[in-house]
Design a protein around this motif. Structure first.
Motif, PDB file in Angstrom:
ATOM      1  N   PHE A   5       5.084   4.078 -10.013  1.00  0.00           N
ATOM      2  CA  PHE A   5       4.295   4.937  -9.130  1.00  0.00           C
ATOM      3  C   PHE A   5       5.159   6.083  -8.592  1.00  0.00           C
ATOM      4  CE2 PHE A   5       1.593   6.324  -5.751  1.00  0.00           C
ATOM      5  CZ  PHE A   5       0.311   5.979  -6.144  1.00  0.00           C
ATOM      6  N   ARG A  49      -5.674  -0.853  -7.238  1.00  0.00           N
ATOM      7  CA  ARG A  49      -6.916  -0.323  -6.660  1.00  0.00           C
ATOM      8  C   ARG A  49      -6.624   0.961  -5.915  1.00  0.00           C
ATOM      9  NH1 ARG A  49      -8.482  -5.371  -3.191  1.00  0.00           N
ATOM     10  NH2 ARG A  49     -10.010  -4.025  -2.226  1.00  0.00           N
ATOM     11  N   ARG A  50      -7.693   1.727  -5.683  1.00  0.00           N
ATOM     12  CA  ARG A  50      -7.545   3.010  -4.987  1.00  0.00           C
ATOM     13  C   ARG A  50      -8.620   3.128  -3.913  1.00  0.00           C
ATOM     14  NH1 ARG A  50      -9.124   8.214  -8.337  1.00  0.00           N
ATOM     15  NH2 ARG A  50     -10.794   8.602  -6.867  1.00  0.00           N
ATOM     16  N   ARG A 108      -5.457   9.735  -0.594  1.00  0.00           N
ATOM     17  CA  ARG A 108      -5.790   8.447  -1.184  1.00  0.00           C
ATOM     18  C   ARG A 108      -4.763   7.371  -0.825  1.00  0.00           C
ATOM     19  NH1 ARG A 108      -7.121  10.980  -7.161  1.00  0.00           N
ATOM     20  NH2 ARG A 108      -9.012  12.071  -6.540  1.00  0.00           N
ATOM     21  N   SER A 109      -5.260   6.137  -0.769  1.00  0.00           N
ATOM     22  CA  SER A 109      -4.385   4.979  -0.589  1.00  0.00           C
ATOM     23  C   SER A 109      -4.446   4.157  -1.866  1.00  0.00           C
ATOM     24  CB  SER A 109      -4.870   4.124   0.580  1.00  0.00           C
ATOM     25  OG  SER A 109      -4.953   4.904   1.747  1.00  0.00           O
ATOM     26  N   TYR A 110      -3.310   3.588  -2.235  1.00  0.00           N
ATOM     27  CA  TYR A 110      -3.246   2.805  -3.473  1.00  0.00           C
ATOM     28  C   TYR A 110      -2.673   1.423  -3.191  1.00  0.00           C
ATOM     29  CZ  TYR A 110      -3.929   7.296  -5.772  1.00  0.00           C
ATOM     30  OH  TYR A 110      -4.441   8.504  -6.176  1.00  0.00           O
ATOM     31  N   GLU A 118       0.848  -1.199   0.000  1.00  0.00           N
ATOM     32  CA  GLU A 118       0.000   0.000   0.000  1.00  0.00           C
ATOM     33  C   GLU A 118       0.881   1.245   0.000  1.00  0.00           C
ATOM     34  OE1 GLU A 118      -3.333  -0.040   2.679  1.00  0.00           O
ATOM     35  OE2 GLU A 118      -3.271   2.139   2.947  1.00  0.00           O
ATOM     36  N   SER A 129      -1.542   1.687 -10.375  1.00  0.00           N
ATOM     37  CA  SER A 129      -1.997   0.936  -9.197  1.00  0.00           C
ATOM     38  C   SER A 129      -3.094  -0.054  -9.564  1.00  0.00           C
ATOM     39  CB  SER A 129      -2.499   1.911  -8.132  1.00  0.00           C
ATOM     40  OG  SER A 129      -3.616   2.625  -8.609  1.00  0.00           O
ATOM     41  N   ASP A 133      -3.714   6.359 -10.666  1.00  0.00           N
ATOM     42  CA  ASP A 133      -4.560   5.181 -10.873  1.00  0.00           C
ATOM     43  C   ASP A 133      -3.918   4.209 -11.871  1.00  0.00           C
ATOM     44  OD1 ASP A 133      -6.243   6.520  -9.224  1.00  0.00           O
ATOM     45  OD2 ASP A 133      -7.837   6.850 -10.697  1.00  0.00           O
ATOM     46  N   VAL A 192      -0.593  -1.291  -4.809  1.00  0.00           N
ATOM     47  CA  VAL A 192       0.333  -1.270  -5.945  1.00  0.00           C
ATOM     48  C   VAL A 192       1.119  -2.577  -6.003  1.00  0.00           C
ATOM     49  CG1 VAL A 192       2.290  -0.041  -6.982  1.00  0.00           C
ATOM     50  CG2 VAL A 192       0.527   1.246  -5.762  1.00  0.00           C
TER      51      VAL A 192
END
Lengths: 209, 85
Positions: A172, A145-146, A160-162, A114, A143, A140, A164
């Motif tokens: 990223f 999901r977000r 935001r959290s990603y 994350e 990654s 986005d 990856v």
């Protein structure tokens, strides 16, 4: 520490880990307790209700990060701060009872970490907030999901959290650098991680500890 | 206003005064707002925009406010329960 209570950081695939560190509640070592295909990442503690302090919350994160980024690039399902068990037996009961959900969660986040991005408008508030939000969309692409987190400050434009893939972390990083370059002093960017994927696994443990 | 109407419709024995009192307590002891201020204080410190001394002072202040707000809300909730029983 004489007690055989165990503090749980998270769960990973069956493995035999043991390393010295500054763990929660002053424990000097982190190790694993395994049952079947799963291992709990634990350290000794003398209570099942640990006090929440900034230092121990930080240690909790650090231990997970050590496991996540150490030898073998392990996948971890993290526990929230504060979960402790009376003994290895009660922890093994949990690993047995929650095995399906824990294994599913491990598969869902396999090979990922994350990363967190917070973007603040500068103190003068001159940033074009809409343009900032739109430009943040480029993260986005790098990654899986977000997760949009709460905008808890008037100055926060993006929080935001990603999730990856490890292989995509350099891409990223590049996206964050390009974003910084595009907005210069108009915004302040806090880029953090890698973290265990707290925002992308949702395991609620309700068994008797 | 939605909150006011819903509350009165769902609980016919709750008076307008009760609802206004609850709203006043929620505004006066806004636990969520204090938690947000704590997070903002932490973030500004981490980003180097707030010096450590100011961060520590503000943190202590907000934590005290949070204790007060949580205690006040709990007391108010208990009082409401007594009134309705």
């Amino acid at each position: 520490m004489s007690s055989d209570h165990l503090y749980l950081y998270g769960v990973t695939d069956a493995t035999d880990l043991r390393f010295e560190t500054d763990a929660v509640a002053g424990a000097p070592e982190v190790r694993t307790v395994s049952h079947g295909p799963l291992s709990g990442i634990v350290s000794d503690i003398d209570t099942t209700d640990p006090e929440r302090t900034d230092e121990d919350v930080e240690r909790h994160d650090e231990v997970l990060r050590d496991v996540l980024t150490g030898d073998g690039d392990r996948t971890v399902v993290p526990m929230r701060y504060g979960m402790a068990f009376k003994s290895g037996r009660t922890l093994k009961n949990l690993l047995r009872e929650a095995r399906p959900v824990l294994r599913r969660s491990l598969r869902e986040v396999e090979g990922t970490v994350e990363l967190g991005v917070k973007v603040l408008a500068d103190a003068e508030g001159e940033a074009d907030r809409e343009a900032v939000r739109e430009a943040a969309g480029r993260f986005d692409d790098a990654s899986e999901r977000r997760d949009d987190d709460e905008l808890f400050s008037d100055r926060l434009v993006v929080n935001r959290s990603y999730l990856v893939d490890r292989d995509d972390v350099p891409a990223f990083d590049d996206a964050v650098e390009a974003f910084r370059g595009a907005f210069g002093d108009d915004v302040v960017v806090q880029y953090s991680g890698p973290w265990a994927p707290y925002s992308f696994v949702d395991v609620h443990i309700g068994v008797d500890r | 206003m939605t909150f006011l109407l819903d509350d009165l419709l769902l609980k016919p024995f709750v008076t307008v005064l009760d609802v206004l009192q609850t709203m006043a307590v929620e505004e006066l002891y806004d636990v969520e707002a204090i938690r947000n201020d704590l997070k903002e204080n932490q973030l500004l410190y981490e980003l180097g925009e707030r010096p450590e001394s100011e961060y520590e002072r503000r943190k202590a202040e907000l934590e005290a406010d949070l204790d007060t707000a949580e205690a006040a809300r709990e007391q108010y909730a208990n009082k409401q329960l007594e009134v309705r029983s």
